[in-house]
Design a protein around this motif. Sequence first.
Motif, short mmCIF file in Angstrom:
data_model
loop_
_atom_site.label_atom_id
_atom_site.label_comp_id
_atom_site.label_asym_id
_atom_site.label_seq_id
_atom_site.Cartn_x
_atom_site.Cartn_y
_atom_site.Cartn_z
N GLU A 103 -6.98 7.62 -4.58
CA GLU A 103 -5.62 8.06 -4.92
C GLU A 103 -4.58 7.05 -4.44
OE1 GLU A 103 -5.47 11.87 -3.05
OE2 GLU A 103 -6.48 12.90 -4.70
N GLY A 104 -4.80 6.50 -3.25
CA GLY A 104 -3.86 5.52 -2.71
C GLY A 104 -3.82 4.24 -3.53
N ALA A 105 -5.00 3.81 -3.98
CA ALA A 105 -5.07 2.60 -4.81
C ALA A 105 -4.35 2.82 -6.14
CB ALA A 105 -6.53 2.22 -5.06
N ALA A 106 -4.51 4.02 -6.69
CA ALA A 106 -3.83 4.34 -7.95
C ALA A 106 -2.31 4.36 -7.74
CB ALA A 106 -4.31 5.68 -8.47
N LEU A 107 -1.87 4.93 -6.63
CA LEU A 107 -0.44 4.98 -6.33
C LEU A 107 0.13 3.57 -6.18
CD1 LEU A 107 2.19 6.42 -5.45
CD2 LEU A 107 1.27 6.44 -3.11
N LEU A 108 -0.57 2.73 -5.45
CA LEU A 108 -0.10 1.36 -5.24
C LEU A 108 -0.01 0.61 -6.56
CD1 LEU A 108 0.69 -1.00 -3.42
CD2 LEU A 108 -1.73 -1.39 -2.94
N THR A 109 -0.98 0.82 -7.42
CA THR A 109 -1.00 0.14 -8.72
C THR A 109 0.13 0.63 -9.62
OG1 THR A 109 -3.40 -0.17 -8.57
CG2 THR A 109 -2.40 -0.32 -10.77
N GLU A 110 0.30 1.94 -9.67
CA GLU A 110 1.29 2.52 -10.58
C GLU A 110 2.73 2.30 -10.12
OE1 GLU A 110 0.03 6.57 -10.74
OE2 GLU A 110 -1.92 6.06 -11.66
N ARG A 111 2.96 2.44 -8.81
CA ARG A 111 4.33 2.38 -8.32
C ARG A 111 4.78 0.98 -7.94
NH1 ARG A 111 7.05 6.35 -3.75
NH2 ARG A 111 9.03 5.23 -3.55
N TRP A 112 3.84 0.18 -7.37
CA TRP A 112 4.24 -1.14 -6.88
C TRP A 112 3.41 -2.27 -7.49
CZ3 TRP A 112 3.84 2.85 -2.96
CH2 TRP A 112 5.08 3.29 -2.52
N GLY A 113 2.79 -2.00 -8.63
CA GLY A 113 2.06 -3.05 -9.32
C GLY A 113 0.91 -3.63 -8.53
N GLY A 114 0.36 -2.85 -7.60
CA GLY A 114 -0.77 -3.31 -6.80
C GLY A 114 -0.39 -4.29 -5.70
N ASP A 115 0.89 -4.43 -5.41
CA ASP A 115 1.38 -5.47 -4.50
C ASP A 115 2.28 -4.83 -3.43
OD1 ASP A 115 2.44 -7.69 -3.25
OD2 ASP A 115 2.90 -8.75 -5.12
N LEU A 116 1.80 -4.81 -2.18
CA LEU A 116 2.58 -4.22 -1.10
C LEU A 116 3.86 -4.99 -0.81
CD1 LEU A 116 -0.36 -3.19 1.23
CD2 LEU A 116 1.42 -1.64 0.38
N ARG A 117 3.98 -6.21 -1.30
CA ARG A 117 5.23 -6.94 -1.11
C ARG A 117 6.37 -6.26 -1.87
NH1 ARG A 117 3.21 -12.83 -2.79
NH2 ARG A 117 2.51 -11.51 -4.52
N ARG A 118 6.03 -5.55 -2.93
CA ARG A 118 7.06 -4.81 -3.68
C ARG A 118 7.51 -3.58 -2.88
NH1 ARG A 118 5.09 -5.01 -10.05
NH2 ARG A 118 4.89 -7.29 -10.16
N LEU A 119 6.59 -2.96 -2.15
CA LEU A 119 6.97 -1.87 -1.25
C LEU A 119 7.90 -2.43 -0.18
CD1 LEU A 119 4.69 0.84 0.33
CD2 LEU A 119 6.01 -0.67 1.82
N ARG A 120 7.56 -3.60 0.34
CA ARG A 120 8.40 -4.25 1.34
C ARG A 120 9.79 -4.50 0.79
NH1 ARG A 120 7.61 -10.52 3.41
NH2 ARG A 120 9.10 -10.45 5.13
N ALA A 121 9.86 -4.99 -0.43
CA ALA A 121 11.16 -5.27 -1.05
C ALA A 121 11.97 -3.98 -1.22
CB ALA A 121 10.96 -5.96 -2.39
N GLU A 122 11.28 -2.90 -1.55
CA GLU A 122 11.98 -1.62 -1.71
C GLU A 122 12.61 -1.17 -0.40
OE1 GLU A 122 10.82 2.97 -2.86
OE2 GLU A 122 9.82 1.36 -3.94
N ALA A 123 11.93 -1.45 0.72
CA ALA A 123 12.47 -1.07 2.03
C ALA A 123 13.66 -1.93 2.42
CB ALA A 123 11.38 -1.17 3.09
N ASP A 124 13.75 -3.13 1.86
CA ASP A 124 14.90 -4.02 2.03
C ASP A 124 15.24 -4.28 3.50
OD1 ASP A 124 16.95 -5.66 1.11
OD2 ASP A 124 18.42 -4.03 1.01
N GLY A 125 14.21 -4.60 4.29
CA GLY A 125 14.44 -4.96 5.68
C GLY A 125 14.56 -3.81 6.64
N ASP A 126 14.48 -2.58 6.16
CA ASP A 126 14.61 -1.39 7.00
C ASP A 126 13.22 -0.95 7.45
OD1 ASP A 126 14.87 1.20 8.03
OD2 ASP A 126 16.50 1.71 6.66
N VAL A 127 12.92 -1.15 8.73
CA VAL A 127 11.58 -0.87 9.23
C VAL A 127 11.27 0.63 9.18
CG1 VAL A 127 10.01 -1.10 11.20
CG2 VAL A 127 11.59 -2.94 10.65
N ALA A 128 12.26 1.46 9.44
CA ALA A 128 12.05 2.90 9.36
C ALA A 128 11.68 3.31 7.93
CB ALA A 128 13.29 3.65 9.82
N GLU A 129 12.31 2.66 6.96
CA GLU A 129 11.99 2.95 5.57
C GLU A 129 10.60 2.43 5.22
OE1 GLU A 129 12.62 4.25 1.50
OE2 GLU A 129 13.13 4.90 3.53
#
Length: 219
Positions: A103-129
């Motif tokens: 389920e986690g792999a599917a979520l990462l693929t669907e929401r962030w294109g399989g790339d955790l760097r996109r999750l990082r970009a979404e947080a925009d430097g906010d560690v809590a986010e």
Amino acid sequence: MAGRDERAVVRALVEAHGRTYAEEAGIVLKDTPQPLYRLLVLAHLLSARIKGSIAVATARALHEAGLRDPRRMADADWQERVDALGRGGYRRYDERTATQLGEGAALLTERWGGDLRRLRAEADGDVAELRRLLQEFPGVGPAGADIFLREVQRVWPEAAPYLDAKALQGAERLKLPKDPDRLLSLAGRTEPAVLAAALVRAAIGKDVAEDSLNRAGSR
């Protein structure tokens, strides 16, 4: 304890036990999709109530089975994931974890294109986010998010320094200050990720703490 003695304890701890869990699992951490994903899986495995050595061995087993990126993890059938987890010794939670990894792999693929760097970009430097977003993965709770951030601070500078509650428990066991800034000062040029890993090892292993104190006392 005098400041000089505290510094000796930190030095002894890091020299003997300052190995990150990513290193132990054979992950050469880089800011690229595959190692970041492998780190996420490792953090997930380590966050369960199971020996760290088993979690590390299981992370290696998943890699050897070819389940080293979200596409392959999601495409693998459930039994294939269960079998790989079992080969690593991760049997107590294998069925639930096999489902969560898929389920986690599917979520990462669907929401962030399989790339955790996109999750990082979404947080925009906010560690809590960042910490909040990581917990959207099934099976990655607060402990798993903390594990990921402790290790990823090597390649995601905005997360550094990251000394979480578990690392500070290690400091307490070693009778060191629980103030992160003071600990970092005592550690000198030691990377925060290495210091954090060593402190966590002291928190979960009384023998690690005793060994470090003995080494510091014999200098």
